[in-house]
Design a protein around this motif. Structure first.
Motif, PDB file in Angstrom:
ATOM      1  N   GLU A 298     -25.775 -39.247  55.635  1.00 48.65           N
ATOM      2  CA  GLU A 298     -24.914 -39.916  56.615  1.00 48.65           C
ATOM      3  C   GLU A 298     -23.739 -40.585  55.895  1.00 48.65           C
ATOM      4  O   GLU A 298     -23.713 -40.662  54.668  1.00 48.65           O
ATOM      5  CB  GLU A 298     -25.679 -40.991  57.393  1.00 48.65           C
ATOM      6  CG  GLU A 298     -26.683 -40.441  58.394  1.00 48.65           C
ATOM      7  CD  GLU A 298     -27.996 -40.072  57.710  1.00 48.65           C
ATOM      8  OE1 GLU A 298     -28.400 -40.781  56.765  1.00 48.65           O
ATOM      9  OE2 GLU A 298     -28.590 -39.035  58.100  1.00 48.65           O
ATOM     10  N   GLY A 299     -22.788 -41.114  56.668  1.00 44.98           N
ATOM     11  CA  GLY A 299     -21.749 -41.973  56.123  1.00 44.98           C
ATOM     12  C   GLY A 299     -20.470 -41.265  55.726  1.00 44.98           C
ATOM     13  O   GLY A 299     -19.515 -41.912  55.296  1.00 44.98           O
TER      14      GLY A 299
ATOM     15  N   PRO B 294     -15.523 -37.714  52.529  1.00 41.67           N
ATOM     16  CA  PRO B 294     -16.704 -36.909  52.846  1.00 41.67           C
ATOM     17  C   PRO B 294     -17.891 -37.240  51.939  1.00 41.67           C
ATOM     18  O   PRO B 294     -17.722 -37.851  50.888  1.00 41.67           O
ATOM     19  CB  PRO B 294     -16.209 -35.482  52.590  1.00 41.67           C
ATOM     20  CG  PRO B 294     -15.154 -35.638  51.543  1.00 41.67           C
ATOM     21  CD  PRO B 294     -14.483 -36.955  51.835  1.00 41.67           C
ATOM     22  N   VAL B 295     -19.082 -36.844  52.372  1.00 41.22           N
ATOM     23  CA  VAL B 295     -20.280 -36.971  51.543  1.00 41.22           C
ATOM     24  C   VAL B 295     -20.036 -36.278  50.202  1.00 41.22           C
ATOM     25  O   VAL B 295     -19.510 -35.166  50.160  1.00 41.22           O
ATOM     26  CB  VAL B 295     -21.500 -36.340  52.251  1.00 41.22           C
ATOM     27  CG1 VAL B 295     -22.677 -36.209  51.285  1.00 41.22           C
ATOM     28  CG2 VAL B 295     -21.899 -37.168  53.467  1.00 41.22           C
TER      29      VAL B 295
ATOM     30  N   THR C 198     -13.214 -41.348  36.965  1.00 40.17           N
ATOM     31  CA  THR C 198     -13.422 -39.947  37.329  1.00 40.17           C
ATOM     32  C   THR C 198     -13.724 -39.875  38.813  1.00 40.17           C
ATOM     33  O   THR C 198     -14.507 -40.675  39.329  1.00 40.17           O
ATOM     34  CB  THR C 198     -14.615 -39.345  36.548  1.00 40.17           C
ATOM     35  OG1 THR C 198     -14.369 -39.473  35.151  1.00 40.17           O
ATOM     36  CG2 THR C 198     -14.806 -37.874  36.902  1.00 40.17           C
ATOM     37  N   LYS C 199     -13.061 -38.936  39.485  1.00 39.33           N
ATOM     38  CA  LYS C 199     -13.319 -38.731  40.913  1.00 39.33           C
ATOM     39  C   LYS C 199     -14.130 -37.454  41.086  1.00 39.33           C
ATOM     40  O   LYS C 199     -13.727 -36.396  40.615  1.00 39.33           O
ATOM     41  CB  LYS C 199     -11.992 -38.612  41.665  1.00 39.33           C
ATOM     42  CG  LYS C 199     -12.131 -38.310  43.149  1.00 39.33           C
ATOM     43  CD  LYS C 199     -10.755 -38.085  43.780  1.00 39.33           C
ATOM     44  CE  LYS C 199     -10.877 -37.822  45.281  1.00 39.33           C
ATOM     45  NZ  LYS C 199      -9.552 -37.581  45.884  1.00 39.33           N
ATOM     46  N   ARG C 200     -15.293 -37.573  41.697  1.00 35.85           N
ATOM     47  CA  ARG C 200     -16.089 -36.378  42.041  1.00 35.85           C
ATOM     48  C   ARG C 200     -15.834 -36.045  43.499  1.00 35.85           C
ATOM     49  O   ARG C 200     -16.065 -36.891  44.371  1.00 35.85           O
ATOM     50  CB  ARG C 200     -17.581 -36.642  41.855  1.00 35.85           C
ATOM     51  CG  ARG C 200     -18.023 -36.761  40.410  1.00 35.85           C
ATOM     52  CD  ARG C 200     -19.534 -36.978  40.332  1.00 35.85           C
ATOM     53  NE  ARG C 200     -20.260 -35.845  40.897  1.00 35.85           N
ATOM     54  CZ  ARG C 200     -20.586 -34.765  40.182  1.00 35.85           C
ATOM     55  NH1 ARG C 200     -20.242 -34.668  38.918  1.00 35.85           N
ATOM     56  NH2 ARG C 200     -21.255 -33.768  40.748  1.00 35.85           N
ATOM     57  N   SER C 201     -15.319 -34.831  43.754  1.00 34.71           N
ATOM     58  CA  SER C 201     -15.091 -34.427  45.144  1.00 34.71           C
ATOM     59  C   SER C 201     -16.038 -33.302  45.493  1.00 34.71           C
ATOM     60  O   SER C 201     -16.231 -32.397  44.701  1.00 34.71           O
ATOM     61  CB  SER C 201     -13.655 -33.944  45.320  1.00 34.71           C
ATOM     62  OG  SER C 201     -12.756 -34.951  44.936  1.00 34.71           O
ATOM     63  N   PRO C 202     -16.631 -33.382  46.670  1.00 29.61           N
ATOM     64  CA  PRO C 202     -17.510 -32.291  47.089  1.00 29.61           C
ATOM     65  C   PRO C 202     -16.679 -31.022  47.243  1.00 29.61           C
ATOM     66  O   PRO C 202     -15.652 -31.046  47.906  1.00 29.61           O
ATOM     67  CB  PRO C 202     -18.032 -32.762  48.440  1.00 29.61           C
ATOM     68  CG  PRO C 202     -17.076 -33.793  48.914  1.00 29.61           C
ATOM     69  CD  PRO C 202     -16.423 -34.374  47.708  1.00 29.61           C
ATOM     70  N   ILE C 203     -17.090 -29.937  46.612  1.00 32.33           N
ATOM     71  CA  ILE C 203     -16.318 -28.702  46.757  1.00 32.33           C
ATOM     72  C   ILE C 203     -17.149 -27.737  47.597  1.00 32.33           C
ATOM     73  O   ILE C 203     -17.896 -26.920  47.077  1.00 32.33           O
ATOM     74  CB  ILE C 203     -15.969 -28.090  45.390  1.00 32.33           C
ATOM     75  CG1 ILE C 203     -17.226 -28.060  44.489  1.00 32.33           C
ATOM     76  CG2 ILE C 203     -14.879 -28.887  44.696  1.00 32.33           C
ATOM     77  CD1 ILE C 203     -17.091 -27.118  43.317  1.00 32.33           C
TER      78      ILE C 203
ATOM     79  N   TRP D 292     -29.147 -35.061  44.731  1.00 30.83           N
ATOM     80  CA  TRP D 292     -28.282 -34.312  43.800  1.00 30.83           C
ATOM     81  C   TRP D 292     -26.997 -35.089  43.527  1.00 30.83           C
ATOM     82  O   TRP D 292     -26.602 -35.255  42.370  1.00 30.83           O
ATOM     83  CB  TRP D 292     -27.969 -32.926  44.378  1.00 30.83           C
ATOM     84  CG  TRP D 292     -27.284 -32.010  43.425  1.00 30.83           C
ATOM     85  CD1 TRP D 292     -27.883 -31.156  42.528  1.00 30.83           C
ATOM     86  CD2 TRP D 292     -25.871 -31.852  43.249  1.00 30.83           C
ATOM     87  NE1 TRP D 292     -26.914 -30.485  41.821  1.00 30.83           N
ATOM     88  CE2 TRP D 292     -25.680 -30.884  42.240  1.00 30.83           C
ATOM     89  CE3 TRP D 292     -24.750 -32.423  43.851  1.00 30.83           C
ATOM     90  CZ2 TRP D 292     -24.415 -30.481  41.819  1.00 30.83           C
ATOM     91  CZ3 TRP D 292     -23.489 -32.029  43.427  1.00 30.83           C
ATOM     92  CH2 TRP D 292     -23.338 -31.073  42.411  1.00 30.83           C
ATOM     93  N   HIS D 293     -26.361 -35.590  44.600  1.00 28.83           N
ATOM     94  CA  HIS D 293     -25.111 -36.345  44.410  1.00 28.83           C
ATOM     95  C   HIS D 293     -25.351 -37.557  43.520  1.00 28.83           C
ATOM     96  O   HIS D 293     -24.555 -37.859  42.623  1.00 28.83           O
ATOM     97  CB  HIS D 293     -24.547 -36.792  45.765  1.00 28.83           C
ATOM     98  CG  HIS D 293     -23.947 -35.676  46.572  1.00 28.83           C
ATOM     99  ND1 HIS D 293     -22.924 -34.897  46.098  1.00 28.83           N
ATOM    100  CD2 HIS D 293     -24.240 -35.212  47.809  1.00 28.83           C
ATOM    101  CE1 HIS D 293     -22.596 -33.999  47.013  1.00 28.83           C
ATOM    102  NE2 HIS D 293     -23.390 -34.161  48.061  1.00 28.83           N
TER     103      HIS D 293
END
Lengths: 418, 418
Positions: free
Chosen positions: A355-356, A362-363, A379-384, A392-393
């Motif tokens: 959620e959220g 995005p998640v 560092t920016k982690r973006s969901p691809i 996992w995230h």
């Protein structure tokens, strides 16, 4: 020498017990340079066990059997295997004496005594942690059969203290493996980069996936450990030269172990401020025994108020940019650094999901900041695309934080743009 | 229906990985009332894999294969098994689309695409946690073959979400299982207490161990789910009446899930102060999606200075009683409660080992305090003879803290003396 393992026990087929015996025996065999070709599990069933044993002794030079040596009626391994191998069982008095001594009795039940009946002419491995002895004997097919008790607490010491030395006599080569651990490149691309190295016979190279990471296993067979290492080294060097900073260790199994040892070497301390990882980074650091020397404190600041109170994140920053932002991550890292007086501070904030998430945030969007008091890297982690689990995230965000610390301590570009 | 499992992977034969997939699949099969007769492990070797598959499909009605579906060249399961079953592989476009989407690419390498090539006419199980899909198809021998990815994080959800329902269709009756989760009593004593209930045919009862806990699985077979549930209920009630407060849930899998939902129901918040568990408790609470509503902050105070600064533990308390003491645990719980303004505060301090133990304060000695602002309860965990791992001590201490919160929220004696 080609070997196989047969583990006996219905509980293994019901999934009530995980079969750790096989892994314990397999490791010992590979250390001896014995090739394990098959392992199987059979329930407490005479017919199926006989069939499995007959197949094994007809095709292998060594058969290791685990389990089913105990006192109960469903312990059938010895009777069945001896019959397949054309051997009678006979009472082994020293083993019976050990059992009597174990129970401190003059006499034991028939069931208990049953454990002291062993194949005629076998070599006996005494059980220092239980009642059922192990043994080794040769079947008419020429296959050497070793029988070991099922409980790992009995099997493991018997294996290392008696069985390995017994088998070593027969051996003239050892197998050595080294794992090259990689962060920042996946199994598939790494495998592709190494494609031309995969066909080697000695040493061999194989890729393995690990949650959010991967590693390459280099394995060599030689007369001595030194010679095997010498065979591995050039391949390890080639892998390192191809992957550069993405290789984080050889044989150090986890990023947290490596980071803790680097911090110790350099006499530095690290503090953590976690939002979406909720303590996972601190947990992983403190999984390492002795981490108290380099990790003094961490904060899990899930709520904005906690970020302000414990880390002194600016209220305005949270209003202007939100809790999940580069600015907040930065202030979290700098805040915990000041608060703790540590040499390095980590701040992690993001949306672990499920959620959220929002279209803008995005998640999987996670910011990770590392500060040394003078500079702060984010560092920016973006969901691809990929839909990944909350676990996992969180795991990958903690791993990325550890990798940033590793890169900092090794004098590499911290955010991995190399 | 008779089944067997073949796990594929040289890493399993080198003993570097314990084969947990087999236990996971075996449990699911036994839940479906399918008899698992054999399980085997084969390395990444076409010849031996072919032989194992041919044997299996000639004698069993169901073959489950795990591992070897990945992108690398040593992933041979699909090609080999399809050949044995007399099937060609063909590109499954939806699976390729999922892989492209997973990597957010228009095109992927041949290796990656390989994963979307599946036996002609198979039933596809999508992989929600990775790239390699699973599938089911029938060999010419009539044996149903199911192929699943090796990583437990991919196999487990695929198994429960897609494969079990798929296999259930084949059966005219449904099998329903309910897990009665127990904290504070071990598997052996629980099994003994339930001994007279274990011989039932329908429902059946089986005990399972879980790290520091155990659970009882009640399984019934009937025409409908409702009927199966009706068969289970009396047995579940009997178990509850025998174990009382030691039963923490039916079908809520973890203490943390239960605690988060209880806190939500009661509109209460919890804060954590951890020393030896180093963030593990916070991590477990925040494993639960939506925990942010009830968990606002936690502190990992490994160093004494951190305990004083963040939790206001009295310097004199640390001098007089030491960091590992009932008094310190108490002040940690009360400190984090005041600091956070939460309704409940937890404090954990102890020696997780393997280093740091003394005759007075041995490894495994852990104090866990729960405060509600008016009262504070402290539980002392003492090492019980056998030597356990650091991970075990940490996990059990966090579980005990969660159980204390559970008992508090349920109005039971908090420290479990009942």
């Amino acid at each position: 020498m080609n070997a196989e393992i047969i583990s006996v026990g219905t509980e293994l087929l019901l999934g009530q017990v995980v079969n750790t015996d096989t892994a314990i025996v397999a490791q010992a065999l590979s250390g001896l340079g014995i090739n394990l070709l098959y392992s199987a599990v059979v329930g407490d069933n005479v017919e199926r066990l006989r069939h499995a044993v007959e197949t094994a002794i007809s095709r292998s030079e060594l058969l290791i059997m685990t389990g089913g040596l105990g006192p109960t009626t469903d312990d059938l391994t010895k009777e069945t295997t001896a019959a397949c191998a054309g051997k009678k069982l006979q009472l082994h008095q020293p083993s019976l004496d050990r059992i009597l001594n174990y129970f401190n009795e003059k006499k034991v039940s028939e069931n208990q005594e049953k454990q002291a009946w062993l194949p005629e002419g076998c070599h006996v491995f005494q059980n220092d942690n239980g009642t059922a002895p192990g043994c080794a004997f040769t079947a008419q097919t020429g296959c050497l059969i070793v029988m070991l008790p099922g409980p790992p607490s009995e099997l493991t010491p018997m294996l290392h203290n008696y069985v390995v030395p017994y088998l070593q006599k027969g051996q003239e080569s050892v197998i050595v493996s080294h794992n090259v651990h990689i962060y920042g490149r996946g199994e598939a691309p790494v495998a592709q980069m190494m494609d031309d190295l995969m066909d080697g016979e000695n040493p061999t190279l194989a890729p393995y996936a690990k949650e959010g990471e991967c590693y390459l296993r280099v394995t060599a067979k030689a007369a001595t450990v030194e010679e095997a290492d010498a065979l591995c080294q050039p391949l390890i060097d080639e892998i390192k030269s191809r992957l550069g900073n993405f290789v984080y260790s050889v044989d150090v199994e986890t990023l947290e172990e490596l980071v803790v040892s680097l911090l110790k070497e350099q006499g530095k301390t690290l503090a953590t401020a976690e939002s979406c990882t909720g303590g996972l980074l601190a947990k992983r650091l403190t999984d390492v025994s002795g981490s108290s020397a380099v990790f003094h404190m961490g904060c899990v600041t899930y709520a904005n108020e906690a970020k302000e109170m414990l880390l002194h994140v600016d209220h305005q920053t949270l209003l202007d940019h939100g809790a999940v932002s580069e600015e907040t991550a930065r202030e979290m890292a700098e805040g915990i650094l000041r608060r703790s007086g540590s040499d390095l501070g980590i701040g992690i904030t993001g949306i672990a999901g499920p959620e959220g998430g929002t279209p803008e945030k995005p998640v999987g969007l996670i910011y990770i900041a590392l500060s040394d008091g003078e500079r702060t890297w984010v560092t920016k982690r973006s969901p691809i695309g990929r839909t990944k689990s909350r676990a996992w995230h969180r795991h990958c965000a903690a791993s990325q934080a550890l990798d940033m610390v590793r890169r900092y301590l090794c004098g590499m570009p911290v955010t991995g743009e190399d």
